[in-house]
Motif scaffolding. Sequence first.
Motif, PDB file in Angstrom:
ATOM      1  N   GLY A 285     -30.577 -56.678  63.938  1.00  0.00           N
ATOM      2  CA  GLY A 285     -29.168 -56.921  63.067  1.00  0.00           C
ATOM      3  C   GLY A 285     -27.948 -56.200  63.536  1.00  0.00           C
ATOM      4  N   THR A 286     -28.157 -54.976  64.200  1.00  0.00           N
ATOM      5  CA  THR A 286     -27.092 -54.358  64.701  1.00  0.00           C
ATOM      6  C   THR A 286     -26.284 -55.292  65.598  1.00  0.00           C
ATOM      7  OG1 THR A 286     -27.786 -52.168  64.336  1.00  0.00           O
ATOM      8  CG2 THR A 286     -26.148 -52.311  65.799  1.00  0.00           C
ATOM      9  N   ALA A 287     -26.915 -55.927  66.629  1.00  0.00           N
ATOM     10  CA  ALA A 287     -26.536 -56.789  67.621  1.00  0.00           C
ATOM     11  C   ALA A 287     -25.835 -58.089  67.089  1.00  0.00           C
ATOM     12  CB  ALA A 287     -27.740 -57.183  68.706  1.00  0.00           C
ATOM     13  N   VAL A 288     -26.441 -58.406  66.144  1.00  0.00           N
ATOM     14  CA  VAL A 288     -25.950 -59.754  65.242  1.00  0.00           C
ATOM     15  C   VAL A 288     -24.161 -59.423  64.771  1.00  0.00           C
ATOM     16  CG1 VAL A 288     -25.850 -61.330  63.509  1.00  0.00           C
ATOM     17  CG2 VAL A 288     -27.592 -60.828  64.815  1.00  0.00           C
ATOM     18  N   ALA A 289     -24.445 -58.190  64.055  1.00  0.00           N
ATOM     19  CA  ALA A 289     -23.078 -57.640  63.599  1.00  0.00           C
ATOM     20  C   ALA A 289     -22.154 -57.441  64.866  1.00  0.00           C
ATOM     21  CB  ALA A 289     -23.360 -56.365  62.756  1.00  0.00           C
ATOM     22  N   ALA A 290     -22.449 -56.874  65.948  1.00  0.00           N
ATOM     23  CA  ALA A 290     -21.410 -56.673  67.028  1.00  0.00           C
ATOM     24  C   ALA A 290     -21.611 -57.774  67.909  1.00  0.00           C
ATOM     25  CB  ALA A 290     -22.150 -55.293  67.692  1.00  0.00           C
ATOM     26  N   ARG A 291     -22.102 -58.987  67.632  1.00  0.00           N
ATOM     27  CA  ARG A 291     -22.096 -60.069  68.441  1.00  0.00           C
ATOM     28  C   ARG A 291     -22.466 -59.614  69.887  1.00  0.00           C
ATOM     29  NH1 ARG A 291     -21.178 -64.678  65.987  1.00  0.00           N
ATOM     30  NH2 ARG A 291     -21.114 -65.485  68.306  1.00  0.00           N
ATOM     31  N   ASP A 292     -23.512 -58.855  70.097  1.00  0.00           N
ATOM     32  CA  ASP A 292     -23.921 -58.252  71.394  1.00  0.00           C
ATOM     33  C   ASP A 292     -25.183 -58.888  71.868  1.00  0.00           C
ATOM     34  OD1 ASP A 292     -24.546 -56.502  73.424  1.00  0.00           O
ATOM     35  OD2 ASP A 292     -25.039 -54.691  72.149  1.00  0.00           O
TER      36      ASP A 292
ATOM     37  N   ALA B 193     -33.689 -55.357  72.207  1.00  0.00           N
ATOM     38  CA  ALA B 193     -34.564 -55.525  70.997  1.00  0.00           C
ATOM     39  C   ALA B 193     -35.769 -56.215  71.580  1.00  0.00           C
ATOM     40  CB  ALA B 193     -33.837 -55.940  69.932  1.00  0.00           C
ATOM     41  N   LEU B 194     -35.597 -57.549  71.987  1.00  0.00           N
ATOM     42  CA  LEU B 194     -36.640 -58.172  72.491  1.00  0.00           C
ATOM     43  C   LEU B 194     -37.681 -57.880  73.229  1.00  0.00           C
ATOM     44  CD1 LEU B 194     -37.944 -60.960  72.108  1.00  0.00           C
ATOM     45  CD2 LEU B 194     -36.496 -62.139  73.806  1.00  0.00           C
ATOM     46  N   ALA B 195     -36.960 -57.132  74.542  1.00  0.00           N
ATOM     47  CA  ALA B 195     -38.031 -56.272  75.525  1.00  0.00           C
ATOM     48  C   ALA B 195     -38.749 -55.145  74.598  1.00  0.00           C
ATOM     49  CB  ALA B 195     -36.882 -55.712  76.563  1.00  0.00           C
TER      50      ALA B 195
ATOM     51  N   LEU C  99     -26.274 -62.427  57.727  1.00  0.00           N
ATOM     52  CA  LEU C  99     -27.432 -62.588  58.562  1.00  0.00           C
ATOM     53  C   LEU C  99     -27.869 -61.318  59.082  1.00  0.00           C
ATOM     54  CD1 LEU C  99     -27.213 -65.778  60.529  1.00  0.00           C
ATOM     55  CD2 LEU C  99     -28.583 -65.530  58.365  1.00  0.00           C
ATOM     56  N   ALA C 100     -26.851 -60.564  59.647  1.00  0.00           N
ATOM     57  CA  ALA C 100     -27.019 -59.160  59.847  1.00  0.00           C
ATOM     58  C   ALA C 100     -27.626 -58.258  58.982  1.00  0.00           C
ATOM     59  CB  ALA C 100     -25.718 -58.341  60.535  1.00  0.00           C
ATOM     60  N   THR C 101     -26.981 -58.294  57.956  1.00  0.00           N
ATOM     61  CA  THR C 101     -27.640 -57.739  56.634  1.00  0.00           C
ATOM     62  C   THR C 101     -29.052 -58.133  56.366  1.00  0.00           C
ATOM     63  OG1 THR C 101     -25.294 -57.457  55.669  1.00  0.00           O
ATOM     64  CG2 THR C 101     -27.277 -57.135  54.069  1.00  0.00           C
ATOM     65  N   ALA C 102     -29.416 -59.246  56.391  1.00  0.00           N
ATOM     66  CA  ALA C 102     -30.617 -59.776  55.961  1.00  0.00           C
ATOM     67  C   ALA C 102     -31.708 -59.196  56.807  1.00  0.00           C
ATOM     68  CB  ALA C 102     -30.766 -61.190  56.019  1.00  0.00           C
TER      69      ALA C 102
END
Length: 387
Positions: free
Chosen positions: A193-200, A207-209, A283-286
Motif C-alpha cells: 500500500g505504501t509502495a502504491v501511494a509513493a509509486r515506488d 514486499a513481494l520478496a 487503491l493504496a488505501t484499500a
Amino acid sequence: MTSALARLTTRSRTGVSAGLHRVRGGLMLAVQAGVAAGIAWFVAHDLIGRQTPFFAPIAAVITLASSVGQRARRTIELVVGVAIGIGIGDALILLIGTGPWQIGLVVLLAVLVATAVGGGTPLVVQSASSAVLVATLTSTTGLPWTRFFDALVGGGVGLIVMTVLLPLNPLSVVKRAADPALRALAEGLREIGTAVAARDPEGADLALARLRAAETAFAAFSAAVTAARENVAFAPARWRSRGALAQYVDGASQVTYALRNVRVLIRRVGTALGDEEKLPEVLATAIGLLGDAVDLLRGEWAKGAEPIAARERALRAVTEAAKAYDEGVGFSGGVVVAQIRSTATDLLRAAGVDLAEAPRLVRRAAGWHNRPRARRPGRRPPAPGHV
C-alpha cells in the motif's frame, strides 16, 4: 563507538529473546521425548527383560520427532523400516561377513528395498540406519525379532506419551504458528500500500520478496493445524479445545489463498508502476485496509472471538477499491481491484463467512449487487416475437 555498542547490545538482547522464545516453543517436545525414551527403556529392559533394548528409546524419540500431523503413519514407517533393515542386514552379514564394503552394500540394498515398497523419507532413513546397526553390532543385538520388538515397544510408548500422558496443547501450538504468518501477510499488504501511494516499484519488489520468504511461516501454520487436528482427535485431554481450534482449522487454507492472491496483486502493481499506469490513491488505501483486516483477524482468533471487525475491514477495502473505477484505471489497475476483491473474499471465508455468502457480500460492498450478471456463453437472446 557508543552507538556501535548500543546496536550490539540491542542485537544481543534480541538474539537472547528469540532464543528463549524458541526454547519455550520446543520445551514440551523435549519433555515428551525425554519421558518417552525413559519409559521405553524401562518397559523393554525392566519389564520385558531385554538386556540392551537400544531400539526402544530410539523408536520412541523418532516417533515424537516425526513430522507433525503424521506421527501415526511415521510410526508405521519406522517399524517397517526397522524390519527391512534388520532383515537385509542379518541375511547379508551371515553370507558375506562384516567390513566396510559389506556395510556399504547392506545400506545400499536396504535403501533400494525401502524405496521400492513406496516408503517415505523416514522409512528409507530408518531402513539404512537399522542395517548399519545390525552390520556393526551383530554380536550384541540378539535375534532379529527382538530388535523389531524393541522398535515396536518404543513406537507404542511414543504414541501413548504424546496422546495420553503429555499431549501438547494444540491451541497454543497453532496460535504460535499462526502469529508470524498473519503478521507477515499484514505487513506485506501495508508495504505494498505504501509502495502504491509513493509509486515506488522497488518497494513493491521488496514486499513481494518478503512474502515469498514468509512461505515457511505459512507452511508451519498449515502443519500446526494438521497436527492440532490429529492431537485433538486422539488425545482425550485436549477434546475441550475443539471449539477454540475450529477458527484456525477452518481458516488456515483461506489465509493461504489470500497470500497467493496478494502475491499476484503485488506483481500486477509492479507492472503498473513499470508501465507508468495510473493507480488511484484509493487503491493504496484499500490495500492498507486489507492489512488491517489481517491484523484484526489475528487478534480475534487469538481471543477466540468471532472476527466481526476483520470482516468489516475487509469489506471496507472492497468499497474503497471500487472507487478506483470512478477515477479511472488501466488494465493493470483493474487487475489490482480484482485481486483486492479476491483477497477480501478469502479473508471473509477465513473469518467464518460461508462459501456462497462471501462473494455476495463483496459484490454488495463494491456496489455491484444490483448489476445484471453476465450472460452465460452460448446462450442466445430470444428471437423477436417469442416469449
